[in-house]
Design an enzyme around this catalytic site. Structure first.
Site: not given
Length: 406
Positions: A156, A393, A395-397
């Site tokens: 992200r 989390g 979303r970060c990935m």
């Protein structure tokens, strides 16, 4: 992928394509002695981490029917160009003292190996197995000539796709700065993206930084950017000028975040999972009491953009309520402050929306997941014992490239 410009107009439209990076050898480069320098709090177990990431990737493909592009494969595709390979490797070796040997260096490796080296780095003793030169003798055998990028599975951050194009991140810490350069090269040169990307840049300045985790598309007309430890006001204002001048977007919010580890980026504080539904970390949502909203003021004859700035001294939750009609809020920990703090440490608010009210979440955040289900959200869980050790989390990935328009 369609031929139109790369852009996203929501955080929750049905996912069509996404870039991800499967953790690799760069994770095994982490030790108790270098983990802080490389921005980790722990040393993950790579093989289990890969199993969890593979589970995540398969779930995205099966549940959303989305195309998953792997970073390593995209990088190989663009490095087939010999000139680009030489330039990229020379840039990566900058400061090592052996930049002048770049051409001899890469002649000994395949394109795939070179792509891997750019991701996981290379030590002197590793290079010596293929290339002997007296200049290498001035180093210790275990010195890095190119340092690893263990944070790259957090896709992200190196760039952010928004309503008007792609923000090319300028990472704050040296341990992550090459990540954004690699993504920029892919967007500029890969056949999937070449000629389709309108880049938004932060301009010059040592203290001008922005990371993709701080960027959230609120709606067609509004963008939120966190003012965090890793994103500053100058960068936000630079992006705001470009976004507002382009038209369409009318408001850019600068959200001041607490400078604490569990509020690293704006998307660790809240994520949007439907047009009127967000999941939030309540402690941070109530403690953020300063938000600036920028609107277009004027564009002079030379194209210089001036901004109108309004200060809002209220919680970010109140800002969201004003921006999103009939807002519904799900709190991490299902409203229990102890559970909220515990699950926030493992990014309970950082779920990844694959469609309206359809999210992927860590299985360890059981109280948050229950609260989401009680709100009518379909929660798909992934294993998380090792992925979560990097403190990021689902979303970060992920770096979504295309979502279905409504």
């Amino acid at each position: 992928m369609p031929e139109d410009r790369v852009a996203l107009h929501s955080e929750f439209g049905t996912l069509k394509s996404v870039i991800m990076h499967r953790p690799g050898k760069e994770i095994d480069r982490l030790t108790p002695y270098n983990k802080s320098e490389l921005l980790f709090d722990d040393v993950p177990f790579l093989q289990q981490m890969q199993k969890e990431h593979d589970e995540f990737t398969v779930l995205i493909k099966q549940a959303a029917g989305a195309q998953v592009y792997r970073l390593h494969e995209l990088l190989i595709d663009v490095l087939i160009d010999d000139n680009l390979l030489l330039k990229t490797m020379t840039d990566a070796l900058d400061g090592s003292g052996i930049e002048e040997h770049s051409e001899e260096f890469i002649a000994r490796y395949s394109t795939s190996e070179c792509a891997g080296i750019l991701l996981h780095g290379i030590k002197v003793n590793e290079l010596k197995r293929k290339y002997q030169h007296k200049d290498l003798n001035k180093f210790d055998d275990y010195d890095y000539l190119i340092k690893p990028n263990p944070n790259l599975y957090f896709m992200r951050d190196p760039a952010a796709v928004i309503q008007t194009g792609v923000i090319s991140s300028k990472m704050k810490f040296p341990g992550r700065q090459r990540e954004s350069k690699l993504l920029r090269s892919i967007f500029e040169n890969h056949d999937l993206f070449k000629g389709r990307v309108n880049f938004l840049d932060t301009g010059e300045g040592v203290n001008t930084c922005i990371e993709g985790g701080d960027v959230i598309v609120l709606s067609d007309k509004a963008l939120a950017i966190g003012h965090s430890e890793r994103t500053d006001t100058k960068a936000i204002q630079a992006i705001a000028r470009q976004v507002l001048q382009k038209g369409g977007v009318e408001r850019v919010y600068e959200v001041h975040l607490p400078k604490v580890r569990n509020c690293m980026h704006l998307d660790t504080v809240f994520t949007i999972i439907d047009e009127n539904l967000v999941v939030t970390y309540p402690d941070a949502m109530q403690s953020v009491l300063q938000t600036n909203v920028y609107r277009l003021d004027d564009v002079d004859s030379e194209g210089n953009v001036s901004l109108h700035k309004e200060e809002i001294n209220d919680s970010i939750l109140k800002v969201l309520q004003n921006e999103i009609d009939h807002l519904e809020v799900v709190e991490t920990g299902d409203g229990n402050p102890d559970y909220a703090r515990r699950e926030q440490w493992f990014d309970g608010a950082n779920v990844f929306a694959i469609g309206p009210r359809r999210v992927i979440s860590y299985n360890r955040n059981i109280h948050t997941n229950r609260a989401l289900r009680n709100a009518g959200v379909e929660v798909l869980e992934i294993s998380s014992s090792e992925l979560s050790r990097g403190l990021g989390g689902p979303r970060c990935m992920t770096m979504p490239i295309e979502r279905q328009l409504f």
